[in-house]
Design a protein around this motif. Structure first.
Motif, PDB file in Angstrom:
ATOM      1  N   ALA A 218      14.062 -15.664 -16.738  1.00  0.00           N
ATOM      2  CA  ALA A 218      14.486 -15.026 -17.983  1.00  0.00           C
ATOM      3  C   ALA A 218      13.917 -15.715 -19.212  1.00  0.00           C
ATOM      4  N   GLY A 219      13.361 -14.925 -20.099  1.00  0.00           N
ATOM      5  CA  GLY A 219      12.794 -15.444 -21.334  1.00  0.00           C
ATOM      6  C   GLY A 219      11.409 -16.023 -21.193  1.00  0.00           C
ATOM      7  N   GLU A 220      10.892 -16.092 -19.970  1.00  0.00           N
ATOM      8  CA  GLU A 220       9.582 -16.693 -19.747  1.00  0.00           C
ATOM      9  C   GLU A 220       8.591 -15.720 -19.106  1.00  0.00           C
ATOM     10  N   GLY A 221       8.843 -15.345 -17.855  1.00  0.00           N
ATOM     11  CA  GLY A 221       7.899 -14.469 -17.194  1.00  0.00           C
ATOM     12  C   GLY A 221       8.360 -14.122 -15.795  1.00  0.00           C
ATOM     13  N   VAL A 222       7.474 -13.444 -15.053  1.00  0.00           N
ATOM     14  CA  VAL A 222       7.803 -13.039 -13.696  1.00  0.00           C
ATOM     15  C   VAL A 222       6.741 -13.558 -12.736  1.00  0.00           C
ATOM     16  N   ARG A 223       7.194 -13.897 -11.528  1.00  0.00           N
ATOM     17  CA  ARG A 223       6.307 -14.266 -10.432  1.00  0.00           C
ATOM     18  C   ARG A 223       6.415 -13.171  -9.376  1.00  0.00           C
ATOM     19  N   VAL A 224       5.247 -12.711  -8.941  1.00  0.00           N
ATOM     20  CA  VAL A 224       5.221 -11.598  -7.991  1.00  0.00           C
ATOM     21  C   VAL A 224       4.398 -12.013  -6.779  1.00  0.00           C
ATOM     22  N   THR A 225       5.040 -12.017  -5.618  1.00  0.00           N
ATOM     23  CA  THR A 225       4.372 -12.391  -4.383  1.00  0.00           C
ATOM     24  C   THR A 225       3.370 -11.318  -3.970  1.00  0.00           C
ATOM     25  N   ILE A 226       2.251 -11.753  -3.397  1.00  0.00           N
ATOM     26  CA  ILE A 226       1.321 -10.821  -2.778  1.00  0.00           C
ATOM     27  C   ILE A 226       1.874 -10.462  -1.409  1.00  0.00           C
ATOM     28  N   GLY A 227       2.249  -9.206  -1.241  1.00  0.00           N
ATOM     29  CA  GLY A 227       2.873  -8.777   0.002  1.00  0.00           C
ATOM     30  C   GLY A 227       2.047  -7.749   0.737  1.00  0.00           C
ATOM     31  N   GLU A 228       2.728  -6.840   1.411  1.00  0.00           N
ATOM     32  CA  GLU A 228       2.052  -5.756   2.100  1.00  0.00           C
ATOM     33  C   GLU A 228       1.299  -4.888   1.087  1.00  0.00           C
ATOM     34  N   THR A 229       0.236  -4.245   1.531  1.00  0.00           N
ATOM     35  CA  THR A 229      -0.540  -3.390   0.635  1.00  0.00           C
ATOM     36  C   THR A 229       0.348  -2.339  -0.019  1.00  0.00           C
ATOM     37  N   GLU A 230       1.266  -1.764   0.758  1.00  0.00           N
ATOM     38  CA  GLU A 230       2.144  -0.729   0.211  1.00  0.00           C
ATOM     39  C   GLU A 230       3.028  -1.295  -0.896  1.00  0.00           C
ATOM     40  N   ALA A 231       3.541  -2.492  -0.694  1.00  0.00           N
ATOM     41  CA  ALA A 231       4.387  -3.125  -1.702  1.00  0.00           C
ATOM     42  C   ALA A 231       3.586  -3.450  -2.953  1.00  0.00           C
ATOM     43  N   ASN A 232       2.385  -3.968  -2.766  1.00  0.00           N
ATOM     44  CA  ASN A 232       1.540  -4.286  -3.911  1.00  0.00           C
ATOM     45  C   ASN A 232       1.205  -3.032  -4.715  1.00  0.00           C
ATOM     46  N   ASP A 233       0.973  -1.924  -4.022  1.00  0.00           N
ATOM     47  CA  ASP A 233       0.666  -0.673  -4.713  1.00  0.00           C
ATOM     48  C   ASP A 233       1.842  -0.204  -5.565  1.00  0.00           C
ATOM     49  N   ILE A 234       3.053  -0.336  -5.024  1.00  0.00           N
ATOM     50  CA  ILE A 234       4.240   0.054  -5.792  1.00  0.00           C
ATOM     51  C   ILE A 234       4.369  -0.821  -7.035  1.00  0.00           C
ATOM     52  N   PHE A 235       4.164  -2.133  -6.855  1.00  0.00           N
ATOM     53  CA  PHE A 235       4.250  -3.037  -7.999  1.00  0.00           C
ATOM     54  C   PHE A 235       3.220  -2.689  -9.068  1.00  0.00           C
ATOM     55  N   LEU A 236       1.985  -2.455  -8.660  1.00  0.00           N
ATOM     56  CA  LEU A 236       0.921  -2.153  -9.624  1.00  0.00           C
ATOM     57  C   LEU A 236       1.210  -0.858 -10.382  1.00  0.00           C
ATOM     58  N   LYS A 237       1.752   0.115  -9.686  1.00  0.00           N
ATOM     59  CA  LYS A 237       2.102   1.370 -10.349  1.00  0.00           C
ATOM     60  C   LYS A 237       3.220   1.153 -11.362  1.00  0.00           C
ATOM     61  N   ALA A 238       4.208   0.323 -10.980  1.00  0.00           N
ATOM     62  CA  ALA A 238       5.314   0.023 -11.893  1.00  0.00           C
ATOM     63  C   ALA A 238       4.819  -0.754 -13.111  1.00  0.00           C
ATOM     64  N   ALA A 239       3.893  -1.692 -12.888  1.00  0.00           N
ATOM     65  CA  ALA A 239       3.346  -2.488 -13.990  1.00  0.00           C
ATOM     66  C   ALA A 239       2.578  -1.594 -14.969  1.00  0.00           C
ATOM     67  N   GLU A 240       1.832  -0.659 -14.423  1.00  0.00           N
ATOM     68  CA  GLU A 240       1.075   0.260 -15.285  1.00  0.00           C
ATOM     69  C   GLU A 240       2.006   1.136 -16.120  1.00  0.00           C
ATOM     70  N   ALA A 241       3.064   1.651 -15.485  1.00  0.00           N
ATOM     71  CA  ALA A 241       4.011   2.502 -16.193  1.00  0.00           C
ATOM     72  C   ALA A 241       4.738   1.713 -17.281  1.00  0.00           C
ATOM     73  N   PHE A 242       5.122   0.462 -16.970  1.00  0.00           N
ATOM     74  CA  PHE A 242       5.838  -0.351 -17.945  1.00  0.00           C
ATOM     75  C   PHE A 242       4.954  -0.646 -19.147  1.00  0.00           C
ATOM     76  N   ARG A 243       3.698  -0.919 -18.895  1.00  0.00           N
ATOM     77  CA  ARG A 243       2.792  -1.245 -19.998  1.00  0.00           C
ATOM     78  C   ARG A 243       2.584  -0.045 -20.912  1.00  0.00           C
ATOM     79  N   LYS A 244       2.514   1.134 -20.328  1.00  0.00           N
ATOM     80  CA  LYS A 244       2.319   2.348 -21.139  1.00  0.00           C
ATOM     81  C   LYS A 244       3.533   2.662 -21.991  1.00  0.00           C
ATOM     82  N   GLU A 245       4.721   2.289 -21.458  1.00  0.00           N
ATOM     83  CA  GLU A 245       5.947   2.578 -22.196  1.00  0.00           C
ATOM     84  C   GLU A 245       6.267   1.517 -23.244  1.00  0.00           C
ATOM     85  N   ALA A 246       5.690   0.322 -23.095  1.00  0.00           N
ATOM     86  CA  ALA A 246       6.009  -0.788 -23.998  1.00  0.00           C
ATOM     87  C   ALA A 246       5.452  -0.549 -25.401  1.00  0.00           C
TER      88      ALA A 246
END
Length: 359
Positions: A331-359
């Motif tokens: 909290a107040g600093e940042g996030v750490r995201v583990t490199i996981g299964e390809t499917e999990a990484n894809d979900i994370f990347l999609k969420a990151a893209e959506a969050f950036r567009k909304e910010a």
């Protein structure tokens, strides 16, 4: 009946609670856990069979000396068996090191932010933490850490790669730093993520330790080897330090299942290298995609990525969880995201893209 409570050590007041990675909720939207730097692959070939056979002897105590594992590690790294000490994960060995070196009035130096267990285990021992801020590039400031050494300094942690930023210190700067550290101060090279490094300029701590009696190297089977649930790690250090670790170890702390699984894992190194290579390729893809989205991502040499988000940290973590992945917010600093299964990484990347567009 007395209303008084038992007297406990004052050092325990205010100790921060270690926060494990949040699991994916069985009845929630998050299907993948990318919050604990776990290996997404199952145990290496032969490990499950070994553990299953060992489970037949659960009525017996484990080998307290971890003899077979110690001998296997000594041969694997080309060191004397007397220089190897085992423990309940590298964090367990780290706590033993502080117990062996530091108490009230002593100081323990480490970068910050770094592994969140360091302040906890230092305070439990009664030692004073000296936190040295990372550089603007999220890297250990070794010059500032050397400047922070006093006559009360007993131990210094250098987490390489650093958790949670994934950044590294390279050979020349590390050796220059070690040359400044007094010989009676123990330097612990915490290399829990060593197997994921691909930069030839990042030194192998075992090579550094050989001619420096005040250097100790920590490794673990929890990450690359995929044995996080069995809790087995080890240190390689010169004999006085290794002997002290054996004195401070919890008797029978490393289970027989963990010992035999670790030996079997060491013998499956070809398969290990293939799996680690696949995770490194996924790491590159995740970092490249995040940067293409416009995120600032430090160069990572571990199995995770770091995004410094400041006040947006918790909101980002919540958005990822709603999308289907649990990540680790600070909290107040940042996030750490583990490199996981390809499917999990894809979900994370999609969420990151959506969050950036909304910010």
């Amino acid at each position: 009946m007395s209303e008084k409570n038992p007297k406990l050590r004052a050092e325990l007041e205010g100790i921060p609670t270690y926060k494990p990675g949040k699991p994916a909720a069985a009845d929630g939207p998050a299907a993948y856990k990318l919050s604990s730097n776990e290996n997404p692959y199952p145990p290496l070939p032969g490990v499950m069979e070994t553990v299953t056979a060992a489970a037949c002897d659960l009525n017996r105590y484990p080998d307290m000396a971890c003899t077979a594992l110690t001998e296997e590690l000594a041969e694997r790294f080309g060191v004397p068996a007397s220089h190897v000490a085992t423990g309940t994960g590298s964090v367990g060995v780290a706590q033993q090191l502080i117990q062996a070196t530091s108490g009230p009035g002593d100081e323990v130096i480490y970068a910050w932010r770094s592994f969140e267990a360091y302040p906890i285990i230092a305070q439990i021992s009664g030692a004073t933490s000296v936190k040295v801020p990372l550089t603007s590039d999220e890297v250990h400031d070794l010059d500032a850490m050397a400047d922070a050494i006093t006559d009360r300094t007993r131990l210094i942690f250098v987490c390489n790669p650093n958790n949670p930023t994934g950044t590294v210190v390279r050979r020349a700067e590390l050796e220059r730093f070690l040359d400044r550290v007094p010989g009676d101060v123990l330097v612990v090279l915490d290399e829990a993520y060593r197997e994921f490094i691909r930069d030839a300029e990042v030194p192998d701590g075992v090579m550094i330790y050989r001619d420096r009696p005040n250097v100790c190297v920590l490794r673990t089977f929890s990450k690359a080897y995929g044995l996080a649930g069995l809790r087995v790690g080890f240190a390689i250090a010169h004999e006085p330090v290794a002997a002290a670790l054996r004195k401070t170890a919890v008797p029978f702390g490393v289970s027989q299942l963990a010992q035999e699984a670790a030996v079997a894992s060491l013998r499956a190194e070809d398969e290990l290298l293939g799996r680690v290579g696949s995770l490194v390729c996924e790491r590159t893809r995740v970092v490249d995609t995040l940067r293409a989205q416009g995120w600032t991502v430090p160069e990572t040499h571990a199995n995770f990525v770091w995004l410094r988000l400041g006040e947006r940290t918790v909101a980002f973590a919540e958005a990822c969880e709603q999308a289907g992945v649990v990540i680790r917010p600070f909290a107040g600093e940042g996030v750490r995201v583990t490199i996981g299964e390809t499917e999990a990484n894809d979900i994370f990347l999609k969420a990151a893209e959506a969050f950036r567009k909304e910010a």
